[in-house]
Enzyme design. Structure first.
Site, PDB file in Angstrom:
ATOM      1  N   ARG A 118     -20.177  62.759  80.566  1.00 31.20           N
ATOM      2  CA  ARG A 118     -19.594  61.632  79.819  1.00 31.20           C
ATOM      3  C   ARG A 118     -20.016  60.297  80.433  1.00 31.20           C
ATOM      4  O   ARG A 118     -20.324  59.338  79.712  1.00 31.20           O
ATOM      5  CB  ARG A 118     -18.067  61.750  79.802  1.00 31.20           C
ATOM      6  CG  ARG A 118     -17.407  60.703  78.910  1.00 31.20           C
ATOM      7  CD  ARG A 118     -15.896  60.739  79.025  1.00 31.20           C
ATOM      8  NE  ARG A 118     -15.458  60.524  80.399  1.00 31.20           N
ATOM      9  CZ  ARG A 118     -14.197  60.588  80.815  1.00 31.20           C
ATOM     10  NH1 ARG A 118     -13.232  60.887  79.950  1.00 31.20           N
ATOM     11  NH2 ARG A 118     -13.882  60.380  82.068  1.00 31.20           N
ATOM     12  N   ARG A 123      -9.985  72.949  73.881  1.00 26.46           N
ATOM     13  CA  ARG A 123     -10.373  71.850  74.786  1.00 26.46           C
ATOM     14  C   ARG A 123     -11.075  72.357  76.049  1.00 26.46           C
ATOM     15  O   ARG A 123     -10.977  71.748  77.107  1.00 26.46           O
ATOM     16  CB  ARG A 123      -9.157  70.993  75.170  1.00 26.46           C
ATOM     17  CG  ARG A 123      -8.534  70.261  73.991  1.00 26.46           C
ATOM     18  CD  ARG A 123      -9.525  69.269  73.403  1.00 26.46           C
ATOM     19  NE  ARG A 123      -8.891  68.361  72.469  1.00 26.46           N
ATOM     20  CZ  ARG A 123      -8.375  67.181  72.790  1.00 26.46           C
ATOM     21  NH1 ARG A 123      -8.412  66.777  74.032  1.00 26.46           N
ATOM     22  NH2 ARG A 123      -7.822  66.438  71.877  1.00 26.46           N
ATOM     23  N   ARG A 161     -12.081  67.066  80.282  1.00 31.18           N
ATOM     24  CA  ARG A 161     -11.974  66.281  81.518  1.00 31.18           C
ATOM     25  C   ARG A 161     -11.579  67.067  82.752  1.00 31.18           C
ATOM     26  O   ARG A 161     -11.750  66.584  83.868  1.00 31.18           O
ATOM     27  CB  ARG A 161     -10.960  65.136  81.312  1.00 31.18           C
ATOM     28  CG  ARG A 161     -11.502  64.047  80.428  1.00 31.18           C
ATOM     29  CD  ARG A 161     -10.386  63.186  79.874  1.00 31.18           C
ATOM     30  NE  ARG A 161      -9.605  63.959  78.913  1.00 31.18           N
ATOM     31  CZ  ARG A 161      -8.550  63.491  78.252  1.00 31.18           C
ATOM     32  NH1 ARG A 161      -8.127  62.266  78.483  1.00 31.18           N
ATOM     33  NH2 ARG A 161      -7.909  64.247  77.389  1.00 31.18           N
ATOM     34  N   ASP A 185     -15.083  65.390  67.786  1.00 32.15           N
ATOM     35  CA  ASP A 185     -13.658  65.106  67.694  1.00 32.15           C
ATOM     36  C   ASP A 185     -13.246  65.173  66.240  1.00 32.15           C
ATOM     37  O   ASP A 185     -14.055  64.930  65.343  1.00 32.15           O
ATOM     38  CB  ASP A 185     -13.318  63.725  68.269  1.00 32.15           C
ATOM     39  CG  ASP A 185     -11.822  63.617  68.547  1.00 32.15           C
ATOM     40  OD1 ASP A 185     -11.370  64.114  69.584  1.00 32.15           O
ATOM     41  OD2 ASP A 185     -11.103  63.077  67.686  1.00 32.15           O
ATOM     42  N   TYR A 213      -3.143  60.077  62.002  1.00 34.65           N
ATOM     43  CA  TYR A 213      -3.873  59.071  62.798  1.00 34.65           C
ATOM     44  C   TYR A 213      -4.326  57.897  61.932  1.00 34.65           C
ATOM     45  O   TYR A 213      -4.319  56.746  62.367  1.00 34.65           O
ATOM     46  CB  TYR A 213      -5.081  59.706  63.500  1.00 34.65           C
ATOM     47  CG  TYR A 213      -4.672  60.622  64.630  1.00 34.65           C
ATOM     48  CD1 TYR A 213      -4.304  60.107  65.871  1.00 34.65           C
ATOM     49  CD2 TYR A 213      -4.623  62.001  64.463  1.00 34.65           C
ATOM     50  CE1 TYR A 213      -3.905  60.938  66.906  1.00 34.65           C
ATOM     51  CE2 TYR A 213      -4.221  62.849  65.487  1.00 34.65           C
ATOM     52  CZ  TYR A 213      -3.865  62.307  66.709  1.00 34.65           C
ATOM     53  OH  TYR A 213      -3.454  63.129  67.732  1.00 34.65           O
TER      54      TYR A 213
HETATM   55  O1  CP3 Z   1     -13.683  71.721  73.978  1.00 32.36           O
HETATM   56  C1  CP3 Z   1     -13.258  71.448  72.844  1.00 32.36           C
HETATM   57  O2  CP3 Z   1     -12.175  71.885  72.402  1.00 32.36           O
HETATM   58  C2  CP3 Z   1     -14.180  70.703  71.891  1.00 32.36           C
HETATM   59  C3  CP3 Z   1     -13.959  69.365  71.586  1.00 32.36           C
HETATM   60  C4  CP3 Z   1     -12.687  68.748  71.005  1.00 32.36           C
HETATM   61  C5  CP3 Z   1     -12.268  67.440  71.369  1.00 32.36           C
HETATM   62  N1  CP3 Z   1     -11.238  67.098  70.571  1.00 32.36           N
HETATM   63  C6  CP3 Z   1     -12.912  66.611  72.402  1.00 32.36           C
HETATM   64  C7  CP3 Z   1     -12.126  65.520  73.022  1.00 32.36           C
HETATM   65  C8  CP3 Z   1     -11.815  69.201  70.010  1.00 32.36           C
HETATM   66  C9  CP3 Z   1     -11.769  70.541  69.322  1.00 32.36           C
HETATM   67  C10 CP3 Z   1     -10.903  68.133  69.742  1.00 32.36           C
HETATM   68  C11 CP3 Z   1      -9.846  68.183  68.725  1.00 32.36           C
HETATM   69  C12 CP3 Z   1      -8.867  67.106  68.603  1.00 32.36           C
HETATM   70  N2  CP3 Z   1      -9.056  65.755  68.783  1.00 32.36           N
HETATM   71  C13 CP3 Z   1      -7.521  67.293  68.196  1.00 32.36           C
HETATM   72  C14 CP3 Z   1      -6.921  68.620  67.806  1.00 32.36           C
HETATM   73  C15 CP3 Z   1      -6.636  69.498  68.952  1.00 32.36           C
HETATM   74  C16 CP3 Z   1      -5.502  69.089  69.833  1.00 32.36           C
HETATM   75  O3  CP3 Z   1      -5.748  68.902  71.015  1.00 32.36           O
HETATM   76  O4  CP3 Z   1      -4.380  69.012  69.335  1.00 32.36           O
HETATM   77  C17 CP3 Z   1      -6.900  66.032  68.190  1.00 32.36           C
HETATM   78  C18 CP3 Z   1      -5.447  65.753  67.852  1.00 32.36           C
HETATM   79  C19 CP3 Z   1      -7.884  65.064  68.557  1.00 32.36           C
HETATM   80  C20 CP3 Z   1      -7.709  63.579  68.637  1.00 32.36           C
HETATM   81  C21 CP3 Z   1      -7.903  63.107  70.029  1.00 32.36           C
HETATM   82  N3  CP3 Z   1      -9.114  63.099  70.685  1.00 32.36           N
HETATM   83  C22 CP3 Z   1      -6.930  62.585  70.912  1.00 32.36           C
HETATM   84  C23 CP3 Z   1      -5.453  62.426  70.588  1.00 32.36           C
HETATM   85  C24 CP3 Z   1      -7.591  62.263  72.103  1.00 32.36           C
HETATM   86  C25 CP3 Z   1      -7.022  61.592  73.346  1.00 32.36           C
HETATM   87  C26 CP3 Z   1      -6.049  62.333  74.073  1.00 32.36           C
HETATM   88  C27 CP3 Z   1      -6.477  63.716  74.508  1.00 32.36           C
HETATM   89  O5  CP3 Z   1      -5.814  64.687  74.107  1.00 32.36           O
HETATM   90  O6  CP3 Z   1      -7.458  63.846  75.248  1.00 32.36           O
HETATM   91  C28 CP3 Z   1      -8.945  62.631  71.952  1.00 32.36           C
HETATM   92  C29 CP3 Z   1      -9.997  62.509  72.979  1.00 32.36           C
HETATM   93  C30 CP3 Z   1     -10.844  63.699  73.284  1.00 32.36           C
HETATM   94  N4  CP3 Z   1     -11.336  64.593  72.380  1.00 32.36           N
HETATM   95  C31 CP3 Z   1     -11.344  64.052  74.563  1.00 32.36           C
HETATM   96  C32 CP3 Z   1     -12.139  65.197  74.414  1.00 32.36           C
HETATM   97  C33 CP3 Z   1     -12.914  65.920  75.465  1.00 32.36           C
HETATM   98  C34 CP3 Z   1     -11.066  63.285  75.846  1.00 32.36           C
HETATM   99  C35 CP3 Z   1     -11.830  62.022  75.794  1.00 32.36           C
HETATM  100  C36 CP3 Z   1     -12.478  61.629  77.100  1.00 32.36           C
HETATM  101  O7  CP3 Z   1     -13.301  62.403  77.629  1.00 32.36           O
HETATM  102  O8  CP3 Z   1     -12.182  60.530  77.576  1.00 32.36           O
END
Ligand code: CP3
Length: 355
Positions: free
Chosen positions: A40, A27, A31, A77, A155
């Protein structure tokens, strides 16, 4: 293709010699960075950002510029795969992901297509991979990724995040054949999707099994690990004259490291609940290890962060096969200064272990 200027990450994944331990962070594009929040906003929301290859590239490169990360990760994602299979995905502001049409029965699973052409519904991700590779210009390697079939299924069946995982676990225990059909379709879709990422320029692959750790041992092997293995077996392992390392990360999966190493992956991603010396003793030199600082250590001051980095490096000790990372993703309320200090500490403190 442009020559890689910094290939420490790829070498460490393959347990080859390195001058210092490479570091990136799950990640890392996110944010906690004001620069990410600005991009974003420009995109008009998270999913719009994922659909714009140019803006994906902008945010994927931010941690390379700001932290000097030794790898970039594709910006997307895990949930774009079920979306491409026809499910309706939304991210409300400040909320987690939601599917308005969750999978509830066998008929729902039977209707789902297997995605065999990654340039169709997921073509925008392939464009993002190409655009990021172009913009990196060989500075560091690009990691592609996908969710594990089990994690995607949680999910899809729950319709979003969950505390109890009651629906997906009930389906797994009551209707194992339905669950297996869903996981098979996901595994084959994810394998084609990841091979597409590799063909378009991803130089390593990570599979995120965020929810493998909610299972018991036999269910983990049957419903999560077996399908990650099914993917690993289908992946392109060499591209452009180089091996494409595969990293398996199961949060909460530290009890199953030996079985994970048996899948044929190159690297196991550790969470922070195991000491890295113990993990190393258990898997030997069969795979490299990635990890494993507690992400909440980044709330501590830079001196404390550095002490923790030194401790993890000392536990791993001399020898190859360590990629430094957090044990899970960085949280949005971490100060970017602390993340910068963390990366700097790894770069400086790891040199002595590679002489
Ligand atoms: O920098 C990176 O790692 C690249 C991008 C990336 C995102 N999601 C962007 C994202 C990666 C590799 C993921 C993987 C992901 N997405 C996982 C597996 C990794 C982990 O954290 O366990 C999972 C379970 C998700 C599903 C997901 N996406 C959730 C549950 C959420 C919301 C809650 C949270 O953890 O942020 C997201 C949103 C998300 N994915 C954001 C980002 C940057 C935040 C969204 C925003 O900017 O509002």
């Amino acid at each position: 293709m442009t020559e890689l200027k910094n290939d420490l990450f790829l070498r460490a994944c393959l347990s080859e010699d390195v001058e210092r331990t490479p570091v990136w962070m799950m990640r890392q594009a996110g944010r906690y960075l004001a620069e990410y929040r600005a991009t974003r906003a420009k995109a008009g929301g998270f999913l719009n950002l994922c659909r714009s290859p140019e803006l994906c590239s902008e945010v994927a490169l931010q941690p390379v510029d700001i932290l000097a990360a030794d790898a970039a990760i594709l910006f997307s994602d895990i949930l774009v795969v079920p979306e491409a299979m026809g499910m309706t995905l939304t991210f409300g502001a400040g909320e987690g992901p939601k599917f308005s049409d969750p999978i509830t029965c066998r008929a729902d699973v039977e209707k789902l297509p297997v995605l065999d052409d990654p340039t169709k519904e997921l073509g925008y991700v392939m464009n993002a991979v190409r655009t990021i590779r172009r913009d990196l210009g060989g500075r560091v390697p690009l990691i592609g990724f996908a969710g594990s079939p089990w994690t995607l299924a949680t999910y899809m069946v729950e319709g979003g995040g969950s505390k109890t995982f009651s629906k997906v676990k009930a389906m797994m225990y009551n209707e194992p054949e339905t669950m297996h059909l869903l996981l098979e379709k996901l595994a084959d879709s994810v394998a084609a999707y990841l091979n597409g990422q590799i063909a378009h320029g991803a130089q390593a692959i990570q599979i995120f099994d965020t929810w493998g750790g909610i299972l018991n041992t036999s269910s983990y092997k049957e419903f999560s690990l077996a399908y990650m293995q099914r993917i690993v077996q289908q992946l392109t392992r060499e591209n452009d004259g180089r091996r494409v390392p595969v990293i398996l990360y199961s949060k909460g999966g530290m009890g199953w490291l030996e079985a994970t190493a048996d899948t044929g992956c190159d690297v196991i991603g550790l969470d922070w609940t195991i000491d890295i010396d113990e993990a190393k003793a258990r898997v030997g030199d069969r795979v490299a290890l990635q990890g494993n600082m507690d992400p909440s250590m980044l709330y501590a001051n830079p001196q404390r962060i550095r002490a923790e980095v030194k401790d993890i490096l000392a536990k791993f000790g001399h020898g190859n096969g360590h990629v430094f990372n957090l044990g899970h993703g960085i949280t949005p309320d971490v100060s970017p200064e602390h993340a910068i200090e963390f990366f700097k500490a790894v770069r400086e403190e790891s040199v002595i272990y590679h002489r």
